[in-house]
Design an enzyme around this catalytic site. Structure first.
Site, PDB file in Angstrom:
ATOM      1  CG  HIS A   1      39.764  40.696  40.313  1.00  0.00           C
ATOM      2  ND1 HIS A   1      39.306  40.005  41.221  1.00  0.00           N
ATOM      3  CD2 HIS A   1      38.557  42.116  40.587  1.00  0.00           C
ATOM      4  CE1 HIS A   1      38.214  40.109  41.897  1.00  0.00           C
ATOM      5  NE2 HIS A   1      37.905  41.359  41.610  1.00  0.00           N
TER       6      HIS A   1
ATOM      7  CB  SER B   1      34.846  41.111  42.637  1.00  0.00           C
ATOM      8  OG  SER B   1      35.714  41.487  43.428  1.00  0.00           O
TER       9      SER B   1
ATOM     10  CG  ASP C   1      41.995  38.092  40.908  1.00  0.00           C
ATOM     11  OD1 ASP C   1      42.286  39.184  41.434  1.00  0.00           O
ATOM     12  OD2 ASP C   1      40.913  37.665  40.877  1.00  0.00           O
TER      13      ASP C   1
END
Lengths: 438, 439
Positions: free
Chosen positions: A369, A242, A334
């Site tokens: 994600h 991330s 995601d």
């Protein structure tokens, strides 16, 4: 107790394993065709209770083998050796938005596996099971050492593998939630990498000064690894998830201090103001907050904040300048970052620049994600505390469909370890294939 | 012998990767040891090191050569020297012996079974025979070997004159039970019971001799029956599914209980390195008497180690000197070593078979004998001891007793016997099929 039928035998092997190792669950000594439910229960550190269950029918020998038999229903179906781990969800009545993350990595997760008569979907606490076993799941292999690090103003934890070393090093970066998250670094050390889990959003120095860290902080972390007597200074890699991807790419391309041997970037993007500080990068994202969307359940979708991927090169890390192998792991569902679109653009940039041979992209349909080490529960959405002057808790949508996401985690982790092994351990013996036991 | 020059230069840069899987295992579980990232054709030594509770160091090692990929796998490759040779996945455990310079006559036995045995597995450059602590290995991992599975509970028992330790598997139960009895060394040895509980049996490790004492003759018969009943009446035990497991003197007691007790009915019995030669009556008292009467038959070998196997030879024809095994009514598994220098178990087993045959009970008896195997048939992968120090119960004198066996065949026997014992116990105590005597 039925006089004829004797004790149901439940065995889990191995009974003590690493979190990323598979186990085999065997139920024996029931009658042929017997219907039963295999149930997993875990009370995590903050007291929340998690459960998973599956319905099986015993074969002609009176046996159920979870690795080979079909689950007919429950929290997973089909043949799923590790379904009892990844399909766990909070028990009914739990607080919404939970996410399971182990904080103390020096103790194992203790999961209770039980067998119940019949195909049950609830009321497990009210029934006496036929058999039970306890499984320990560890983030740290025996002999792995955990070393808190505060020198150089760092807030970090170093995990050293068992043995004299020296070992290749890894800088391990999590995302926008901040804090010092240790479990992945602990697991990486269990696989032979000296791993430094680094808190870069909420470190001590930020708490004291109110200011976000700058490049010097990351360079200090890199130097710490490079100079450590048990780390091979010429074999350091970086792994980021991330927002950690943003940092990883930035340092890989622009830092004079970083000499990375490889980089793994999970669920992230190369889109950021070039040579912006951490504060500036965060601000640039916040400036697009009006692009936030919400789904039907009012969960926050942030993927659009970085879309469309800009054509302007000053708004993206110049990945064409990368000199080390890069592994990108992206989930095509995601909902938090446009990882997939970013990966496509990275590929194009690297093709134009002529360093495309350094790139490997693992793109998973149906994955969200939070692509984490395998065999822990999946969260499609969870509570997320925004850091900053006005802290807020929101329900953020990460995306992903359970089975696809969990398969992606298993596959991505194995391939990540192979990539790290080849790039950080390999090179002196080109024919040495690093085959993992996973 | 000094170490040989490695056949291919080790890169100073990157260490090899050593893996031991699983890194945490039960003591009877195998592990896979492999090394990767070596140069091809590289000579290395795989080494194991364990510091016992008594602070003695035990080690084993094997000499290997990496393949064209720079890998060594103990399951696939041959050891060409060291404490074991050949293709031996578990050689680093069963071939362990005290390091040079250790005290004589050591035996490796873990007393605290709640913590794991820690074994350091390392890989060294070259083919070394010694000096392992004087230089760093190329790589090292720590392996944990556990007697208890997670969730197994340990409960000390002090009731009705019985002392012992109960191990209870995790889960709601009820479970089959095992009365577990060791040999003439006395004291309380828990590790086999702990492991049996990890396999799903409520197991009572019974302390029936305090070390140095051979008392209790007068309360004997009641004593064993009371112990059996503690298991039988335990709320987590199936009262009709209890077995007895004995080694050496414990096996003599087992034979006695199976034949003579009107109070307890074991569903099956396992006798390791035991005999039925014991004057009729309480077995401990009888054995004491037997030992006194046969003291003159003890021989010593060239190392002054005592050989006791002749004490009961020739096998007596006098029925009053033997347990009446014809009265046994449950399946019996006898496990013996053909090189047992302490007790003539093979000869005794033949006699026992004749007696049971004569009583029409042959179908209840299964005997397994292992070649070149000694008296101390212990858990798989545990080191072999050909002779160790032993304290005589009556005189409290410490002597070196010869147990017998050659390391490799004895270790194979331990591994094979344990599998057969677990299978036997499962068949008779867990299985829902009507019990058949022969496996």
């Amino acid at each position: 107790m039925d006089g004829k039928q004797c004790c149901v035998k439940l065995s889990v092997h191995p009974s003590r394993g690493l979190v990323d190792e598979k186990f085999l669950i065997l139920v024996q000594n029931v009658l042929p065709g017997f219907q039963l439910t295999v149930y997993a229960f875990y009370r995590c550190e903050d007291g929340h209770r998690w459960e998973a269950f599956a319905h099986y029918t015993a074969n002609a020998s009176g046996t159920v083998n979870v690795s080979e038999d079909h689950s007919l229903g429950g929290t997973y179906s089909g043949v799923e050796p590790m379904g009892l781990m990844w399909s766990q969800r909070p028990v009914p009545g739990s607080k919404p938005g939970l996410r399971m993350r182990k904080t103390n990595v020096q103790t194992p997760m203790e999961v209770t596996i039980s067998v119940y008569r019949g195909h049950l979907t609830k009321g497990f606490a009210d029934q006496v099971p036929l058999a039970g076993a306890v499984v320990e799941r560890w983030y740290m292999a025996p002999g792995v050492r955990r070393v808190p690090v505060t020198e150089g103003g760092l807030t970090a934890t170093l995990f050293l593998p068992s043995g004299p070393g020296p070992f290749p090093g890894l800088l391990d970066l999590w995302g926008g939630g901040g804090k010092l998250v240790e479990y992945r670094a602990a697991l990486l050390a269990s696989h032979g990498f000296a791993s430094l889990a680094l808190d870069y959003l909420t470190p001590q120095i930020t708490k004291e000064t109110g200011k976000m860290v700058d490049n010097h902080y990351f360079e200090a972390a890199y130097r710490f690894l490079e100079q450590h007597p048990q780390v091979l200074g010429s074999r350091i890699g970086i792994l980021g998830l991330s927002f950690g991807t943003s940092i990883a790419l930035k340092m890989a391309v622009y830092s004079q201090v970083f000499k990375l041997r490889c980089a793994v970037c999970i669920s992230g993007s190369h889109v950021q103001p070039i040579e912006g500080s951490v504060q500036q990068i965060m601000t640039s994202f916040h400036n697009n907050v009006d692009k936030t969307r919400f789904n039907m359940e009012q969960q926050v979708i942030w993927r659009d904040l970085l879309l469309p991927i800009p054509a302007d090169p000053s708004l993206k890390v110049e990945v064409g300048r990368l000199r080390c192998p890069l592994l990108l792991v992206v989930g095509e569902d995601d909902q938090n970052w446009p990882a997939h679109e970013s990966a496509v653009d990275v590929k194009e940039m690297m093709q134009r620049a002529g360093n495309y041979h350094l790139l490997t992209v693992l793109s998973y349909p149906g994955a969200g994600h939070l692509i984490e080490p395998p065999f822990t529960p999946f969260a499609r959405a969870s509570s997320y505390k925004i850091l900053g002057t006005a802290p807020q808790t929101l329900m953020v949508l990460w995306g992903g469909e359970t089975v696809a996401h969990c398969r992606a985690q298993e596959d991505a982790w194995r391939k990540t370890l192979v990539f790290l092994r080849e790039n950080l351990y390999g090179g002196t013996n080109p024919r040495a294939t690093a085959s993992s036991h996973l | 012998m000094s170490q040989t020059t490695p056949s291919s230069t080790m890169s100073p840069d990157v260490p090899p990767v050593l893996s031991v899987v699983p890194s945490r295992a039960l003591v009877d579980e195998a592990f896979r040891v492999s090394v990767q990232n070596l140069p091809p054709g590289c000579a290395v030594t795989l080494h194991s090191l364990h510091r016992s509770e008594e602070e003695d160091l035990w080690e084993a090692f094997g000499h290997y050569v990496s393949d064209q990929n720079g890998s060594v796998s103990l399951a696939d490759d041959f050891s060409f020297g060291g404490t074991y040779v050949g293709k031996e996945a578990m050689g680093l455990l069963w071939s362990m012996r005290p390091v040079p310079g250790s005290r004589e006559g050591l035996r490796l036995r873990k007393m605290n079974v709640c913590t794991p045995q820690l074994v350091h597995i390392s890989v060294y450059d070259g083919h070394a025979q010694e000096g392992f602590t004087e230089r760093p290995p190329l790589a090292s991992v720590l392996s944990e070997r556990w007697f208890v599975a997670p969730g197994v509970r340990r409960v000390e028992v002090r009731e009705k004159g019985v002392r012992g330790t109960l191990f209870i598997p995790p889960g709601p139960g009820p479970f089959p039970g095992v009365l577990d009895m060791w040999g003439g060394g006395g004291g309380l040895v828990e590790y086999r019971s702990a492991l049996l509980a990890s396999h799903g049996y409520v197991s009572l490790a019974l302390q029936y001799l305090t070390s140095g004492e051979l008392a209790l003759a007068d309360v004997e018969s009641k004593f064993f029956e009371t112990a059996f009943n503690i298991i039988r009446f335990h709320p987590l035990v199936r009262p009709d599914r209890i077995g007895i497991f004995g080694l050496c003197l414990g096996a003599i007691a087992t034979n006695h209980l199976a034949a003579e007790s009107s109070v307890i009915k074991p569903r099956c019995c396992v006798c390791v390195s035991g005999v039925h030669i014991c004057p009729r009556g309480p077995p401990l008292a009888g054995t004491t008497q037997l030992l006194l009467l046969t003291a003159h038959k003890v021989r010593v070998d060239e190392n002054n180690h005592e050989i006791w196997r002749n004490r009961i030879l020739p096998i007596t024809g006098d029925l009053a000197e033997k347990i009446d095994v014809g009265k046994i009514n449950c399946p019996m598994l006898l496990v013996n070593g053909r090189d047992d220098q302490n007790l003539s178990t093979v000869e005794a087993a033949e006699d026992m078979a004749r007696m049971m045959q004569a009583a029409g009970k042959a179908h209840l008896l299964t005997t397994i004998e292992y070649p070149a195997t000694g008296h101390l048939i212990e858990l798989p992968y545990s080191p072999h001891f050909r002779a160790t120090k032993f304290m005589k119960m009556d005189t409290k004198e410490k002597v070196m007793l010869l147990w017998g066996g050659q390391t490799k065949p004895h270790s194979d026997a331990q591994e094979d016997a344990w599998n057969k014992i677990l299978s036997f116990l499962h068949h008779h105590l867990y299985s829902n099929n009507p019990p058949r005597a022969k496996m």
